[in-house]
Design a protein around this motif. Structure first.
Motif, mmCIF file in Angstrom:
data_model
loop_
_atom_site.group_PDB
_atom_site.id
_atom_site.type_symbol
_atom_site.label_atom_id
_atom_site.label_comp_id
_atom_site.label_asym_id
_atom_site.label_seq_id
_atom_site.Cartn_x
_atom_site.Cartn_y
_atom_site.Cartn_z
ATOM 1 N N PRO A 261 41.701 91.503 -67.918
ATOM 2 C CA PRO A 261 40.422 91.431 -67.205
ATOM 3 C C PRO A 261 40.633 91.351 -65.704
ATOM 4 O O PRO A 261 41.632 90.805 -65.223
ATOM 5 N N ASP A 262 39.675 91.926 -64.967
ATOM 6 C CA ASP A 262 39.738 91.870 -63.508
ATOM 7 C C ASP A 262 39.593 90.426 -63.035
ATOM 8 O O ASP A 262 38.940 89.604 -63.673
ATOM 9 N N GLU A 263 40.179 90.130 -61.880
ATOM 10 C CA GLU A 263 40.160 88.763 -61.375
ATOM 11 C C GLU A 263 38.739 88.240 -61.182
ATOM 12 O O GLU A 263 38.451 87.075 -61.398
ATOM 13 N N TRP A 264 37.824 89.127 -60.777
ATOM 14 C CA TRP A 264 36.473 88.648 -60.469
ATOM 15 C C TRP A 264 35.671 88.344 -61.734
ATOM 16 O O TRP A 264 34.630 87.704 -61.679
ATOM 17 N N ARG A 265 36.167 88.799 -62.889
ATOM 18 C CA ARG A 265 35.496 88.522 -64.150
ATOM 19 C C ARG A 265 36.576 88.303 -65.200
ATOM 20 O O ARG A 265 36.839 89.155 -66.033
ATOM 21 N N ALA A 266 37.199 87.135 -65.132
ATOM 22 C CA ALA A 266 38.447 86.916 -65.857
ATOM 23 C C ALA A 266 38.264 86.560 -67.329
ATOM 24 O O ALA A 266 39.226 86.584 -68.077
ATOM 25 N N TYR A 267 37.050 86.211 -67.753
ATOM 26 C CA TYR A 267 36.811 85.794 -69.138
ATOM 27 C C TYR A 267 37.824 84.730 -69.564
ATOM 28 O O TYR A 267 38.709 84.985 -70.390
ATOM 29 N N PRO A 268 37.741 83.543 -68.998
ATOM 30 C CA PRO A 268 38.740 82.505 -69.297
ATOM 31 C C PRO A 268 38.620 81.972 -70.714
ATOM 32 O O PRO A 268 37.598 82.129 -71.379
ATOM 33 N N PHE A 269 39.700 81.334 -71.146
ATOM 34 C CA PHE A 269 39.681 80.611 -72.415
ATOM 35 C C PHE A 269 39.049 79.240 -72.138
ATOM 36 O O PHE A 269 39.660 78.411 -71.456
ATOM 37 N N HIS A 270 37.893 78.994 -72.683
ATOM 38 C CA HIS A 270 37.202 77.749 -72.345
ATOM 39 C C HIS A 270 37.869 76.524 -72.939
ATOM 40 O O HIS A 270 37.628 75.396 -72.483
ATOM 41 N N TRP A 271 38.728 76.718 -73.943
ATOM 42 C CA TRP A 271 39.464 75.559 -74.463
ATOM 43 C C TRP A 271 40.490 75.034 -73.471
ATOM 44 O O TRP A 271 41.033 73.942 -73.638
ATOM 45 N N ALA A 272 40.765 75.799 -72.406
ATOM 46 C CA ALA A 272 41.763 75.360 -71.429
ATOM 47 C C ALA A 272 41.315 74.121 -70.660
ATOM 48 O O ALA A 272 42.142 73.427 -70.060
ATOM 49 N N TRP A 273 40.009 73.803 -70.696
ATOM 50 C CA TRP A 273 39.499 72.630 -69.996
ATOM 51 C C TRP A 273 39.465 71.396 -70.894
ATOM 52 O O TRP A 273 39.083 70.318 -70.438
ATOM 53 N N LEU A 274 39.859 71.538 -72.127
ATOM 54 C CA LEU A 274 39.841 70.403 -73.041
ATOM 55 C C LEU A 274 41.100 69.544 -72.864
ATOM 56 O O LEU A 274 42.154 70.063 -72.470
#
Length: 388
Positions: A261-274
């Protein structure tokens, strides 16, 4: 209308074949799939003849930007705002393959977090069809009823089957967000916390390998039976080694990108904040997947299995598929290194993005680290995609 005789064959999985047969029998007897109100596509709860939900069917033609998506807002989005249309790193209308492929990866790695999912064909009056298909169906039914001899000449009576992903329905699970909030207020016993951590790490492995672009806390599920509170009066011993907490990774239709994914729309893994993402991968997880992921021949076998699955799509493109596999191999390479180095999931997602390109000459591969000029060449014991 049953289509198993023409399309649905699962000789290596008789249990799954039986479930699909029950689904078809239910449709024939008038117990039709029920459209799910949530989401941006046409997806359906499929039932057995007794009305019990046994699976979730997602037709290719009713995906978010499919031409028969019954939820018109996505079509309007595509028509009026094409510059912001879809995920630019994903091939359009291959969500059903992504769902089935995620299940394949889950099985090959022994993770056990994705409910079994395969590509099937189903037809039902409750699916979204265009006016022409419905008119043809009415005409065939009329011919069969009024002129049986003529009607029997039709190859198939009824609506045409739709291809899509069929995922087994899991019972007793709730959205992860619900349980994660509960666990903050009511901390888990240490043995159960370790079980959750182990399951969470399997989710991380899955999502990272397939580069899921749509993982929030609302599309993975947790089933938790408190120690001493099993189903139907079953008691869980406090020191039980059996898992009383399990994770189900659903909604895997937006994975397998052909580029990062492009840096401006990276679609992060939201579990990374857990909090669980800050804990280093356990020895249990390393023992489960590291030896497989470290073996390029295992990875090559996985790519070839995915090739056999993806090539069935009418829009299949070998070049684009190879780009998808280059991303996946890069994810595998990063994950392997993170497991060897004792890193945590949050440290994993902070690693440089890489792709592993195959060489046309056969048994060579090239590692390309995005954002700099670093490349590395490695060798595999046999040519990439030797079956091509």
């Amino acid at each position: 209308m049953s289509v198993s005789g023409d399309f649905n064959h699962f000789p290596d999985d008789p249990e799954f074949a039986d479930i699909i047969q029950r689904a078809e029998q239910a449709i024939e007897s008038g117990v039709f799939p029920e459209r799910i109100s949530q989401g941006s596509s046409g997806s359906y709860f499929v039932k057995d003849p007794k009305g019990k939900i046994i699976g979730v069917f997602k037709p290719k033609s009713e995906e978010p930007y499919g031409h028969l998506n019954p939820k018109w807002t996505k079509y309007f989005h595509k028509l009026c705002c094409p510059c912001c249309f879809g995920r630019g790193c994903l091939l359009p209308n291959q969500g059903y393959l992504s769902e089935a492929a995620a299940s394949l990866v889950d099985t090959k790695l022994g993770l056990g977090v994705v409910p079994k999912t395969k590509v099937v064909y189903l037809a039902s009056e409750t699916f979204h069809y265009n006016a022409i298909d419905r008119a043809k169906s009415r005409g065939k039914k009329y011919a069969l009823e009024k002129v049986p001899k003529v009607g029997r000449r039709f190859h198939r009576v009824g609506l045409p089957p739709k291809v899509g992903s069929f995922q087994l329905f899991v019972e007793g699970y709730r959205e992860a967000d619900y349980w994660l909030r509960r666990f903050e207020a009511e901390p888990l016993p240490e043995n159960v916390r370790k079980q959750l951590q182990a399951q969470f790490e399997r989710l991380v492995v899955l999502d990272y390998v397939i580069r899921n672009t749509d993982r929030g806390n609302d599309n993975w599920l947790i089933k938790y039976e408190k120690p001493g509170e099993g189903e139907e009066g079953q008691k869980w011993p406090e020191n039980s080694l059996d898992s009383c907490i399990k994770i189900a990774a659903i909604d895997n239709g937006l994975a397998f990108p052909f580029k990062h994914p492009d840096e401006w729309r990276a679609y992060p893994f939201h579990w990374a904040w857990l909090p669980q993402a800050k804990v280093a991968f356990s020895q249990e997880t390393r023992d489960l997947v590291l030896s497989r992921l470290s073996d390029m021949n295992f990875v090559q076998d996985l790519c070839e299995d995915l090739y056999e699955m993806f090539k069935t799509d009418k829009g299949f493109d070998k070049t684009m598929f190879e780009r998808q596999m280059s991303v996946m191999r890069g994810q595998v390479l990063n994950l392997t290194q993170a497991l060897k180095d004792g890193k945590s999931p949050i440290q994993l997602v902070q690693m440089p993005r890489v792709v592993v390109e195959r060489s046309r000459s056969g048994g060579q591969g090239r590692v390309v680290t995005l954002g700099n000029a670093f490349t590395q060449t490695f060798h595999c014991k046999r040519p990439f995609f030797s079956s091509w």
